[in-house]
Design a protein around this motif. Structure first.
Motif, PDB file in Angstrom:
ATOM      1  N   SER A  60       3.177  -7.778 -17.045  1.00  0.00           N
ATOM      2  CA  SER A  60       3.803  -6.539 -17.516  1.00  0.00           C
ATOM      3  C   SER A  60       3.806  -6.411 -19.035  1.00  0.00           C
ATOM      4  CB  SER A  60       5.249  -6.470 -17.006  1.00  0.00           C
ATOM      5  OG  SER A  60       5.973  -7.626 -17.418  1.00  0.00           O
ATOM      6  N   PHE A  61       3.276  -7.410 -19.732  1.00  0.00           N
ATOM      7  CA  PHE A  61       3.309  -7.413 -21.196  1.00  0.00           C
ATOM      8  C   PHE A  61       2.004  -7.986 -21.740  1.00  0.00           C
ATOM      9  CE2 PHE A  61       4.091  -9.489 -25.242  1.00  0.00           C
ATOM     10  CZ  PHE A  61       4.774  -8.516 -25.950  1.00  0.00           C
ATOM     11  N   PRO A  62       1.471  -7.385 -22.821  1.00  0.00           N
ATOM     12  CA  PRO A  62       1.878  -6.133 -23.463  1.00  0.00           C
ATOM     13  C   PRO A  62       1.410  -4.919 -22.661  1.00  0.00           C
ATOM     14  CG  PRO A  62      -0.024  -7.046 -24.584  1.00  0.00           C
ATOM     15  CD  PRO A  62       0.361  -8.050 -23.538  1.00  0.00           C
ATOM     16  N   ALA A  63       2.066  -3.800 -22.867  1.00  0.00           N
ATOM     17  CA  ALA A  63       1.847  -2.636 -22.014  1.00  0.00           C
ATOM     18  C   ALA A  63       0.407  -2.130 -22.054  1.00  0.00           C
ATOM     19  CB  ALA A  63       2.811  -1.513 -22.414  1.00  0.00           C
ATOM     20  N   ARG A  64      -0.224  -2.201 -23.220  1.00  0.00           N
ATOM     21  CA  ARG A  64      -1.579  -1.661 -23.328  1.00  0.00           C
ATOM     22  C   ARG A  64      -2.589  -2.489 -22.546  1.00  0.00           C
ATOM     23  NH1 ARG A  64      -2.201   0.282 -29.673  1.00  0.00           N
ATOM     24  NH2 ARG A  64      -1.565   2.461 -29.329  1.00  0.00           N
TER      25      ARG A  64
END
Length: 282
Positions: A216-220
């Motif tokens: 889930s991280f980072p969003a990009r």
């Protein structure tokens, strides 16, 4: 050539395989049950560096959860101040914030906010977590309208590994082990490794096998599964999905993690009692 054994390298390779197939719309969790989510909103600052609470609101509306834990929903330094329009959220989604009353202007406890749609709050506990950073856990007993009672811990663990282990021990002691009330821990664990020194390993030892990890991280370009939804009942977390919409990729540096709780496994289970474990110190 021997296979790559570094957990981070494996996470990066898995991310390249999965992110090359990312759809434009989020894939929802499937089935009947209670839809829950955890979302680090990064103080409403998106990946473009722009402060925009409206984007966070729209992502929450996209998810349409029955229960959602937010992290970093208040300013961190000085007097904590809430960053979201809770009245608008309630009016347009039906989600109500668990009342914390930590300060006149804050929405949550150390930035943790818990929103729920249907039910009644039976008990609220604000816990300070050990470590050098100011961290907290918001633990709430909620009686759902379907007759099920659930204890929910909204948490945001620290950046230091030794502190996360201490914080995990504190939360486990607070909630009790598997014989205690049906409980769900939701939040940003700041941890993705599962080795012996991991805070996640402590939760696994206390509550049983963890639900699958979802980056889930980072969003990009999600690589690390920092956000988790953990239950102390087998089968309670029935499905998991990262809410990977185009808007969510821009609104925060984390993507929301959603889950479906199969509350049928709790039929006949004991409701949370009037107090938490003696470790709570409340």
């Amino acid at each position: 050539m021997s296979p790559i054994k570094s957990p981070l390298a494996n996470a990066v390779l898995r991310s390249f395989r999965e992110n090359g197939k990312r759809p434009d719309a989020a894939v929802p969790v499937n089935g009947d049950g209670l839809k829950v989510a955890t979302y680090n909103v990064h103080k409403c600052v998106g990946v473009d560096g722009r402060f925009d609470p409206d984007r966070i609101f729209e992502v929450i509306r996209e998810i349409s959860p029955d229960l959602i834990a937010l992290q970093e929903a208040d300013t961190r330094f000085g007097e904590r101040t809430g960053l979201l329009d809770l009245k608008r959220i309630e009016a347009e989604t039906g989600l109500v914030a668990v009342p914390v009353e930590a300060s006149a202007r804050a929405h949550g406890w150390h930035g943790n906010v818990l929103l729920f749609r249907d039910g009644a709050v039976r008990d609220i506990h604000r816990e300070k977590l050990p470590g050098l950073e100011p961290r907290g856990a918001l633990v709430t007993d909620i009686a759902l309208n379907n007759g099920i009672s659930l204890r929910v811990a909204a948490v945001h663990l620290g950046l230091l590994r030794w502190a996360r282990r201490q914080q995990a021990d504190h939360i486990i002691g607070l909630l009790g082990r598997r014989v205690e009330a049906p409980s769900v821990i939701m939040g940003d664990m700041n941890e993705w490794r599962l080795g012996d020194g991991s805070a996640l390993k402590k939760f696994e030892a206390a509550f049983g096998s963890l639900p699958p990890a979802r980056a889930s991280f980072p969003a990009r370009w999600p690589v690390l599964a920092l956000d988790r939804i953990i239950a102390n009942r087998d089968g309670l977390v029935a499905d998991l999905a990262v809410h990977d919409s185009l808007l969510a990729r821009a609104a925060s540096d984390h993507l929301p993690l959603t889950a479906l709780l199969d509350t049928s496994v709790l039929k006949g289970d004991s409701a949370p009692g009037d107090g938490l474990s003696a470790a709570a110190g409340l």
